[in-house]
Design a protein around this motif. Structure first.
Motif, PDB file in Angstrom:
ATOM      1  N   ASP A  94       1.246  -1.375   0.268  1.00 21.06           N
ATOM      2  CA  ASP A  94       0.045   0.136   0.137  1.00 21.06           C
ATOM      3  C   ASP A  94       1.226   1.127   0.094  1.00 21.06           C
ATOM      4  O   ASP A  94       0.356   2.317   0.429  1.00 21.06           O
ATOM      5  CB  ASP A  94      -0.828   0.205   1.390  1.00 21.06           C
ATOM      6  CG  ASP A  94      -2.111  -0.940   1.335  1.00 21.06           C
ATOM      7  OD1 ASP A  94      -2.143  -1.470   0.206  1.00 21.06           O
ATOM      8  OD2 ASP A  94      -2.240  -1.358   2.427  1.00 21.06           O
ATOM      9  N   ARG A  95       2.091   1.298  -0.214  1.00 17.44           N
ATOM     10  CA  ARG A  95       3.001   2.343  -0.086  1.00 17.44           C
ATOM     11  C   ARG A  95       2.862   3.573  -0.944  1.00 17.44           C
ATOM     12  O   ARG A  95       2.529   4.641  -0.613  1.00 17.44           O
ATOM     13  CB  ARG A  95       4.237   1.963  -0.295  1.00 17.44           C
ATOM     14  CG  ARG A  95       4.378   1.578  -1.487  1.00 17.44           C
ATOM     15  CD  ARG A  95       6.233   1.313  -1.876  1.00 17.44           C
ATOM     16  NE  ARG A  95       7.005   1.325  -2.978  1.00 17.44           N
ATOM     17  CZ  ARG A  95       6.557  -0.315  -3.715  1.00 17.44           C
ATOM     18  NH1 ARG A  95       6.166  -1.382  -2.609  1.00 17.44           N
ATOM     19  NH2 ARG A  95       7.337  -0.298  -4.880  1.00 17.44           N
ATOM     20  N   GLY A  96       2.214   2.960  -2.256  1.00 18.91           N
ATOM     21  CA  GLY A  96       1.737   3.973  -3.574  1.00 18.91           C
ATOM     22  C   GLY A  96       3.485   4.643  -3.664  1.00 18.91           C
ATOM     23  O   GLY A  96       4.602   4.259  -3.664  1.00 18.91           O
ATOM     24  N   THR A  97       2.839   6.559  -3.565  1.00 18.25           N
ATOM     25  CA  THR A  97       4.039   7.094  -3.596  1.00 18.25           C
ATOM     26  C   THR A  97       4.787   7.843  -2.672  1.00 18.25           C
ATOM     27  O   THR A  97       5.179   8.571  -3.019  1.00 18.25           O
ATOM     28  CB  THR A  97       4.278   8.078  -5.187  1.00 18.25           C
ATOM     29  OG1 THR A  97       3.042   9.416  -4.301  1.00 18.25           O
ATOM     30  CG2 THR A  97       3.738   7.040  -6.378  1.00 18.25           C
ATOM     31  N   SER A  98       3.881   7.030  -1.651  1.00 18.93           N
ATOM     32  CA  SER A  98       4.614   8.006  -0.004  1.00 18.93           C
ATOM     33  C   SER A  98       5.712   8.226   0.165  1.00 18.93           C
ATOM     34  O   SER A  98       6.726   8.886   0.622  1.00 18.93           O
ATOM     35  CB  SER A  98       3.567   7.663   0.434  1.00 18.93           C
ATOM     36  OG  SER A  98       3.656   5.744   1.219  1.00 18.93           O
ATOM     37  N   THR A 101       6.974  11.828  -0.562  1.00 16.39           N
ATOM     38  CA  THR A 101       6.450  13.258   0.316  1.00 16.39           C
ATOM     39  C   THR A 101       6.992  13.452   0.725  1.00 16.39           C
ATOM     40  O   THR A 101       7.174  15.147   0.363  1.00 16.39           O
ATOM     41  CB  THR A 101       4.955  12.790   0.902  1.00 16.39           C
ATOM     42  OG1 THR A 101       4.617  11.343   0.393  1.00 16.39           O
ATOM     43  CG2 THR A 101       4.653  13.963   2.367  1.00 16.39           C
ATOM     44  N   GLN A 143      12.198   3.126  -5.767  1.00 15.11           N
ATOM     45  CA  GLN A 143      11.208   3.348  -6.129  1.00 15.11           C
ATOM     46  C   GLN A 143      11.145   4.607  -7.108  1.00 15.11           C
ATOM     47  O   GLN A 143      11.892   5.213  -7.137  1.00 15.11           O
ATOM     48  CB  GLN A 143      10.003   4.357  -4.970  1.00 15.11           C
ATOM     49  CG  GLN A 143       9.677   3.006  -4.114  1.00 15.11           C
ATOM     50  CD  GLN A 143       8.113   4.017  -3.285  1.00 15.11           C
ATOM     51  OE1 GLN A 143       8.497   4.716  -2.556  1.00 15.11           O
ATOM     52  NE2 GLN A 143       7.534   3.560  -3.756  1.00 15.11           N
ATOM     53  N   PRO A 146       7.552   9.358  -9.136  1.00 13.39           N
ATOM     54  CA  PRO A 146       5.961   9.602  -9.610  1.00 13.39           C
ATOM     55  C   PRO A 146       5.585  10.510 -11.248  1.00 13.39           C
ATOM     56  O   PRO A 146       6.501  11.487 -11.215  1.00 13.39           O
ATOM     57  CB  PRO A 146       5.434   9.937  -8.745  1.00 13.39           C
ATOM     58  CG  PRO A 146       6.174  10.708  -7.807  1.00 13.39           C
ATOM     59  CD  PRO A 146       7.356   9.698  -7.614  1.00 13.39           C
TER      60      PRO A 146
END
Length: 146
Positions: A94-98, A101, A143, A146
């Motif tokens: 569930d990390r997404g693009t966090s 941040t 990662q 994004p």
């Protein structure tokens, strides 16, 4: 820990440990006994406030929590999450693009400071290359941007 869990992936840096277990419940039981012994011998234990279980299979968080409570009652209170931070990276399904941040906030704040300074093109480019690239490339190791 590697001898105890030969099929697990173990990563440790200073006092941060990440473990990926192919058999969650069997592995957690072994880890629990390992840390009980370590605490007895060396006085080092698990900081439950920072410990997180991230299920990677199809089981719901509720089901994983129930199974942990049954097999490892001492760790029944560990939070179950879809993502958590390890060494500055947000990991988990569930990390997404966090993970971006924090670095983007740092870069934006620093760029706002530089925009008012009369550095000139060469110093501005050097500052951006030095600070912004190093800040962003740290996260880009794991990662996609994004």
């Amino acid at each position: 820990m590697r001898r105890l869990l030969p099929h697990a992936t173990v990563r440790a840096y200073a006092d941060d440990i990440a473990v990926v277990l192919p058999d969650l419940l069997g592995g957690l039981r072994r880890l629990q006994h390992f840390f009980i012994e370590l605490e007895f011998i060396a006085g080092l234990g698990v900081n439950a406030a920072n410990a997180v279980v991230i299920p990677l299979g199809d089981s719901s968080h509720f089901e994983v929590k129930r199974r942990i409570a049954e097999s490892c009652p001492g760790w029944a209170g560990l939070p179950i999450r879809g993502a958590a931070t390890y060494l500055g990276f947000v990991l988990g399904p569930d990390r997404g693009t966090s993970s971006w941040t924090g670095p983007f906030a740092k870069v934006t704040k620093r760029a706002a400071l530089w925009s008012s300074a009369p550095l000139g093109l060469q110093l501005t480019a050097a500052a951006y290359s030095t600070y912004i690239l190093s800040t962003c490339l740290f996260v880009a190791q794991l990662q996609l941007v994004p």
